[in-house]
Write an enzyme that holds these catalytic residues in place. Structure first.
Site, PDB file in Angstrom:
ATOM      1  N   ARG A 225      11.390  -3.587  45.056  1.00 40.92           N
ATOM      2  CA  ARG A 225      11.011  -3.018  46.276  1.00 40.92           C
ATOM      3  C   ARG A 225      11.541  -3.689  47.426  1.00 40.92           C
ATOM      4  O   ARG A 225      12.212  -4.623  47.222  1.00 40.92           O
ATOM      5  CB  ARG A 225       9.276  -3.696  46.550  1.00 40.92           C
ATOM      6  N   HIS A 273      14.716   5.904  45.866  1.00 44.00           N
ATOM      7  CA  HIS A 273      13.617   5.629  45.036  1.00 44.00           C
ATOM      8  C   HIS A 273      13.264   6.710  44.096  1.00 44.00           C
ATOM      9  O   HIS A 273      12.270   7.215  43.989  1.00 44.00           O
ATOM     10  CB  HIS A 273      12.633   5.629  46.300  1.00 44.00           C
TER      11      HIS A 273
HETATM   12  P1  NAP Z   1       4.481  -6.136  35.964  1.00 46.57           P
HETATM   13  O1  NAP Z   1       4.132  -5.714  34.595  1.00 46.57           O
HETATM   14  O2  NAP Z   1       3.233  -6.477  37.123  1.00 46.57           O
HETATM   15  O3  NAP Z   1       5.426  -7.336  35.953  1.00 46.57           O
HETATM   16  C1  NAP Z   1       5.844  -8.252  37.363  1.00 46.57           C
HETATM   17  C2  NAP Z   1       6.437  -9.351  36.844  1.00 46.57           C
HETATM   18  O4  NAP Z   1       6.966 -10.087  38.048  1.00 46.57           O
HETATM   19  C3  NAP Z   1       5.907 -10.450  35.728  1.00 46.57           C
HETATM   20  O5  NAP Z   1       6.796 -10.813  34.722  1.00 46.57           O
HETATM   21  C4  NAP Z   1       5.650 -11.538  36.890  1.00 46.57           C
HETATM   22  O6  NAP Z   1       5.519 -12.868  36.148  1.00 46.57           O
HETATM   23  C5  NAP Z   1       6.714 -11.663  37.846  1.00 46.57           C
HETATM   24  N1  NAP Z   1       6.404 -12.069  39.127  1.00 46.57           N
HETATM   25  C6  NAP Z   1       5.442 -11.704  39.942  1.00 46.57           C
HETATM   26  N2  NAP Z   1       5.149 -12.583  40.906  1.00 46.57           N
HETATM   27  C7  NAP Z   1       6.202 -13.378  40.695  1.00 46.57           C
HETATM   28  C8  NAP Z   1       6.559 -14.753  41.371  1.00 46.57           C
HETATM   29  N3  NAP Z   1       5.945 -15.023  42.568  1.00 46.57           N
HETATM   30  N4  NAP Z   1       7.492 -15.397  40.929  1.00 46.57           N
HETATM   31  C9  NAP Z   1       7.936 -15.122  39.680  1.00 46.57           C
HETATM   32  N5  NAP Z   1       7.836 -13.983  38.872  1.00 46.57           N
HETATM   33  C10 NAP Z   1       6.924 -13.161  39.431  1.00 46.57           C
HETATM   34  O7  NAP Z   1       5.293  -5.046  37.014  1.00 46.57           O
HETATM   35  P2  NAP Z   1       6.157  -3.943  36.528  1.00 46.57           P
HETATM   36  O8  NAP Z   1       5.440  -2.651  35.927  1.00 46.57           O
HETATM   37  O9  NAP Z   1       7.157  -4.508  35.523  1.00 46.57           O
HETATM   38  O10 NAP Z   1       6.818  -3.355  37.834  1.00 46.57           O
HETATM   39  C11 NAP Z   1       7.521  -4.271  38.740  1.00 46.57           C
HETATM   40  C12 NAP Z   1       7.866  -3.590  39.872  1.00 46.57           C
HETATM   41  O11 NAP Z   1       8.855  -2.540  40.029  1.00 46.57           O
HETATM   42  C13 NAP Z   1       6.682  -2.791  40.671  1.00 46.57           C
HETATM   43  O12 NAP Z   1       5.904  -3.780  41.314  1.00 46.57           O
HETATM   44  C14 NAP Z   1       7.411  -1.817  41.729  1.00 46.57           C
HETATM   45  O13 NAP Z   1       7.512  -2.625  42.897  1.00 46.57           O
HETATM   46  C15 NAP Z   1       8.667  -1.695  41.031  1.00 46.57           C
HETATM   47  N6  NAP Z   1       8.819  -0.175  40.740  1.00 46.57           N
HETATM   48  C16 NAP Z   1      10.015   0.479  41.180  1.00 46.57           C
HETATM   49  C17 NAP Z   1      10.155   1.728  40.770  1.00 46.57           C
HETATM   50  C18 NAP Z   1      11.021   2.628  41.202  1.00 46.57           C
HETATM   51  O14 NAP Z   1      11.102   4.016  41.020  1.00 46.57           O
HETATM   52  N7  NAP Z   1      11.925   2.077  42.091  1.00 46.57           N
HETATM   53  C19 NAP Z   1       9.059   2.304  39.696  1.00 46.57           C
HETATM   54  C20 NAP Z   1       8.043   1.627  39.176  1.00 46.57           C
HETATM   55  C21 NAP Z   1       7.879   0.131  39.714  1.00 46.57           C
HETATM   56  P3  NAP Z   1       4.373 -13.062  35.032  1.00 46.57           P
HETATM   57  O15 NAP Z   1       4.961 -12.370  33.876  1.00 46.57           O
HETATM   58  O16 NAP Z   1       4.553 -14.478  34.829  1.00 46.57           O
HETATM   59  O17 NAP Z   1       3.323 -12.636  35.494  1.00 46.57           O
END
Ligand code: NAP
Length: 310
Positions: A225, A273
């Site tokens: 993001r 994006h």
């Molecule tokens: P997810 O499964 O919820 O994973 C989030 C990861 O971030 C987890 O490993 C979490 O740690 C870690 N995290 C969250 N807060 C943290 C903190 N304060 N300190 C350290 N680590 C932290 O999310 P996801 O499905 O992988 O997606 C991640 C992000 O990618 C989405 O939220 C979105 O913003 C972005 N995204 C972008 C696109 C694009 O097209 N550009 C598409 C889809 C998603 P824990 O494992 O310990 O909980």
């Protein structure tokens, strides 16, 4: 029993999802009335996207879950009217898209492809590219996307360092967590990938201080993001050579305004994006599975932890 599912993600997405959703409901033997409008008290589930005009969830008194079509939930998670459970999207095709995007851009920086793409006649300076095992890649976020990316990059042999909130143990990945872990991860990351959700804790995580921890000349790839990075600090780090390049897919304002400094910066690559989009066919199956689980009294998948923000 017939379930009323309100598709509240707008007409263009409804046109893209309708057939896939109907098929997925049928495959799960769900009797569903899929609508774009209904009396709120009759709605059992809401399919949602951040662009939706639906912002007040109060009248949806019978709604058992709001199913987001996007992985990121930062635009809905703090909505005070949302008391229903919120599920985010974990779609295998979206994950595959992210893996391909990140691997492509990591390999671009790892192999120094730009030098050859922009070579001029007579440019003939063979430099042996390092092998993956000589290159450290840091991945901030080891969730559905970060972990898949880490594992895919691991197949090339990269020295992978991942960072998450909670401690993890994943074969082939050096896992860090917490503030000390962040420094350890950043200090090794010749290529850094940010796949964190945008929350109160992660906003501006990459600022003037943390960008300085990276090895000089590191490349940043941000498909997470825009708000994870302090834009001004990022440009300063690129101008000073602390950062070699930034490949950015997400921005504080989207579309990225035409006069934004990122467009003109020689060391920035902007992608609109597109790193990973939710694909109707596979996403419809995820939604149908979750509705089927809920209807059978099983716990919902991909439930958002509201206080945590993701
Ligand atoms: P997810 O499964 O919820 O994973 C989030 C990861 O971030 C987890 O490993 C979490 O740690 C870690 N995290 C969250 N807060 C943290 C903190 N304060 N300190 C350290 N680590 C932290 O999310 P996801 O499905 O992988 O997606 C991640 C992000 O990618 C989405 O939220 C979105 O913003 C972005 N995204 C972008 C696109 C694009 O097209 N550009 C598409 C889809 C998603 P824990 O494992 O310990 O909980």
């Amino acid at each position: 029993m017939t379930l009323t599912v309100l598709f509240a993600a707008g007409q263009p997405l409804f046109d893209a999802y309708k057939t896939a959703l109907e098929q997925a409901f049928q495959d799960h033997a769900l009797n569903v009335r899929l609508v774009t409008d209904a009396p709120p008290e009759q709605v059992d589930y809401i399919i949602y996207a951040p662009s939706s005009p639906l912002q007040d969830f109060t009248p949806y008194t019978a709604c058992k879950a709001v199913l987001n079509l996007w992985a990121g939930v930062e635009k809905i998670v703090d909505n005070p009217t949302l008391t229903q459970p919120l599920c985010r999207m974990v779609d295998p095709a979206l994950t595959q898209g992210m893996v391909e995007y990140v691997c492509g851009h990591v390999l671009r920086h790892h192999l120094g492809m730009d030098a050859h793409i922009h070579a001029r006649p007579g440019d003939w300076q063979p430099v042996e590219p390092p092998l993956a095992q000589e290159r450290s890649v840091g991945i901030l976020g080891l969730g559905a996307l970060g972990l898949a990316v880490a594992q895919a990059l691991g197949h090339f042999g990269f020295d992978i360092h991942g960072w998450a909130r909670s401690p993890k143990s994943v074969p082939g990945i050096t896992c860090h967590h917490g503030p000390k872990g962040l420094e350890a991860c950043l200090s090794r990351a010749q290529i850094l990938v940010t796949l964190l959700p945008l929350t109160r804790d992660t906003e501006n995580l990459l600022d003037a201080r943390t960008l300085q921890i990276l090895p000089k000349g590191a490349a940043l790839i941000n498909p997470g993001r825009g708000g994870l990075v302090d834009d001004t600090a990022l440009i300063a780090a690129l101008d000073s050579g602390q950062l070699g390049h930034a490949t950015l897919d997400v921005f504080r304002t989207e579309p990225l305004p035409a006069d934004h400094a990122f467009w003109a910066h020689a060391r920035v690559t902007v992608t609109p994006h597109i790193a990973a989009t939710t694909r109707p066919k596979t996403a419809a199956r995820v939604i149908a599975e979750n509705i089927a689980r809920s209807a059978q009294g099983q716990p919902l998948l991909h439930l958002v932890d509201r206080p945590r923000g993701y």
